[in-house]
Design a protein around this motif. Sequence first.
Motif, PDB file in Angstrom:
ATOM      1  N   UNK A  90      28.735  74.885 -26.414  1.00 56.46           N
ATOM      2  CA  UNK A  90      30.043  74.421 -25.953  1.00 56.46           C
ATOM      3  C   UNK A  90      31.152  75.375 -26.359  1.00 56.46           C
ATOM      4  N   UNK A  91      30.842  76.352 -27.188  1.00 59.27           N
ATOM      5  CA  UNK A  91      31.856  77.292 -27.633  1.00 59.27           C
ATOM      6  C   UNK A  91      31.160  78.606 -27.949  1.00 59.27           C
ATOM      7  N   UNK A 112      31.873  78.245 -12.252  1.00 53.80           N
ATOM      8  CA  UNK A 112      32.300  76.843 -12.179  1.00 53.80           C
ATOM      9  C   UNK A 112      31.304  75.940 -12.894  1.00 53.80           C
ATOM     10  N   UNK A 113      30.008  76.235 -12.717  1.00 55.22           N
ATOM     11  CA  UNK A 113      28.966  75.439 -13.380  1.00 55.22           C
ATOM     12  C   UNK A 113      29.087  75.544 -14.892  1.00 55.22           C
ATOM     13  N   UNK A 283      21.925  78.454 -26.915  1.00 57.76           N
ATOM     14  CA  UNK A 283      22.435  77.469 -25.947  1.00 57.76           C
ATOM     15  C   UNK A 283      23.255  78.140 -24.847  1.00 57.76           C
ATOM     16  N   UNK A 284      23.995  79.206 -25.173  1.00 58.55           N
ATOM     17  CA  UNK A 284      24.801  79.876 -24.149  1.00 58.55           C
ATOM     18  C   UNK A 284      23.902  80.550 -23.115  1.00 58.55           C
ATOM     19  N   UNK A 285      22.843  81.202 -23.558  1.00 55.50           N
ATOM     20  CA  UNK A 285      21.907  81.836 -22.627  1.00 55.50           C
ATOM     21  C   UNK A 285      21.215  80.770 -21.777  1.00 55.50           C
ATOM     22  N   UNK A 286      20.853  79.659 -22.413  1.00 54.76           N
ATOM     23  CA  UNK A 286      20.232  78.563 -21.661  1.00 54.76           C
ATOM     24  C   UNK A 286      21.166  78.072 -20.562  1.00 54.76           C
ATOM     25  N   UNK A 287      22.453  77.977 -20.888  1.00 56.28           N
ATOM     26  CA  UNK A 287      23.425  77.522 -19.884  1.00 56.28           C
ATOM     27  C   UNK A 287      23.476  78.489 -18.703  1.00 56.28           C
ATOM     28  N   UNK A 288      23.475  79.800 -18.981  1.00 56.56           N
ATOM     29  CA  UNK A 288      23.498  80.795 -17.896  1.00 56.56           C
ATOM     30  C   UNK A 288      22.193  80.747 -17.100  1.00 56.56           C
ATOM     31  N   UNK A 292      22.681  79.845 -13.095  1.00 63.18           N
ATOM     32  CA  UNK A 292      22.544  80.909 -12.098  1.00 63.18           C
ATOM     33  C   UNK A 292      21.572  80.551 -10.963  1.00 63.18           C
ATOM     34  N   UNK A 293      20.345  80.080 -11.268  1.00 62.02           N
ATOM     35  CA  UNK A 293      19.463  79.704 -10.140  1.00 62.02           C
ATOM     36  C   UNK A 293      20.046  78.592  -9.285  1.00 62.02           C
TER      37      UNK A 293
END
Length: 321
Positions: A90-91, A112-113, A283-288, A292-293
């Motif tokens: 989240x940060x 946006x996601x 977590x940030x990489x997981x979010x990307x 992206x897909x």
Amino acid sequence: MDMVGHVRCFVAVAEERHFGRAAARLGMAQPPLSQRIQRLEKELGVRLFERTSRQVTLTRAGALLLGEARALIAGCDTFTASAARIRDGHRGLLRAALPSGIGGETVAAILAELQEHHPGLEVELHELSTSDQLARLASHDLDAGLIHHPCDVAGLELGPVLRCELGVLLPPASPLTARDEVPLAALTGHGLVLFPRADAPALYDDMLTTCARGGYTPGLIRHGQGDSFVRGLILSLNAVAFGPQPSRPTVGPPSPDVVWRPLADAPLAWRYSVAWPRDRKDAAVTAFADATPKALSRTTRMSDDLPPRPLHLRPASEYWL
């Protein structure tokens, strides 16, 4: 010594003025609480409490230290909460990259996601070729990227492979525009506009090999990227280029003079996946990797469907195993 834990004990006793109530508040027995206060006093070299059989009172040193003790605990709690927000994605800062050719609509959808689900995450997004991404991922100057396959994926972890069938962009004067589908062999006589080999060498070679197997060996290859530039080369050189079926122009004015047709038997496709250094998926990489897909599937014709014909595995195609 757990200084913060001992200071918490000090604040609890100071506020309760009673060891029994302080122990109950901290969820511990009274004897270990008393031992912690004694160890803290010994560590600090000051007496914090005056103890009698009837009451517990702060010493002057204890009273002077109580405010700083509360500030220390508050700062520790803030620090822990910030760490949790970073851990949960989240940060923090995410350094990510996309290859050229990804449309603006897709870029906006990815951002946006991420903004919707991780509003405190700062995203540093770059446009980089697959070769540049691989180099930066290896040096840990990049947290994640969207790479073209095939490529050398040693030391990387990958998300699901997305596939996008390619067709051919034809000059309007070409008689091939009259066909519903164009075999590769029919492109003989046309030059080819292709991305620079240094951007993705394995993919570049793989495409030319596929063209040769299909009966098309271009006599002239010009390198270019960007919709407007590629279309200009097609129109001026009587050349062709490969690309996905355009939904609408993403860069520059519309170019109705260039005609897109599917390739017979779908011999060529772009294949992408999100990549990140092995064992560095936070977590940030997981979010990307999640965003992206989804954005690509929503804004382009890419899918994770298997190709309609068997693949011939080669060393550069290790991603498929």
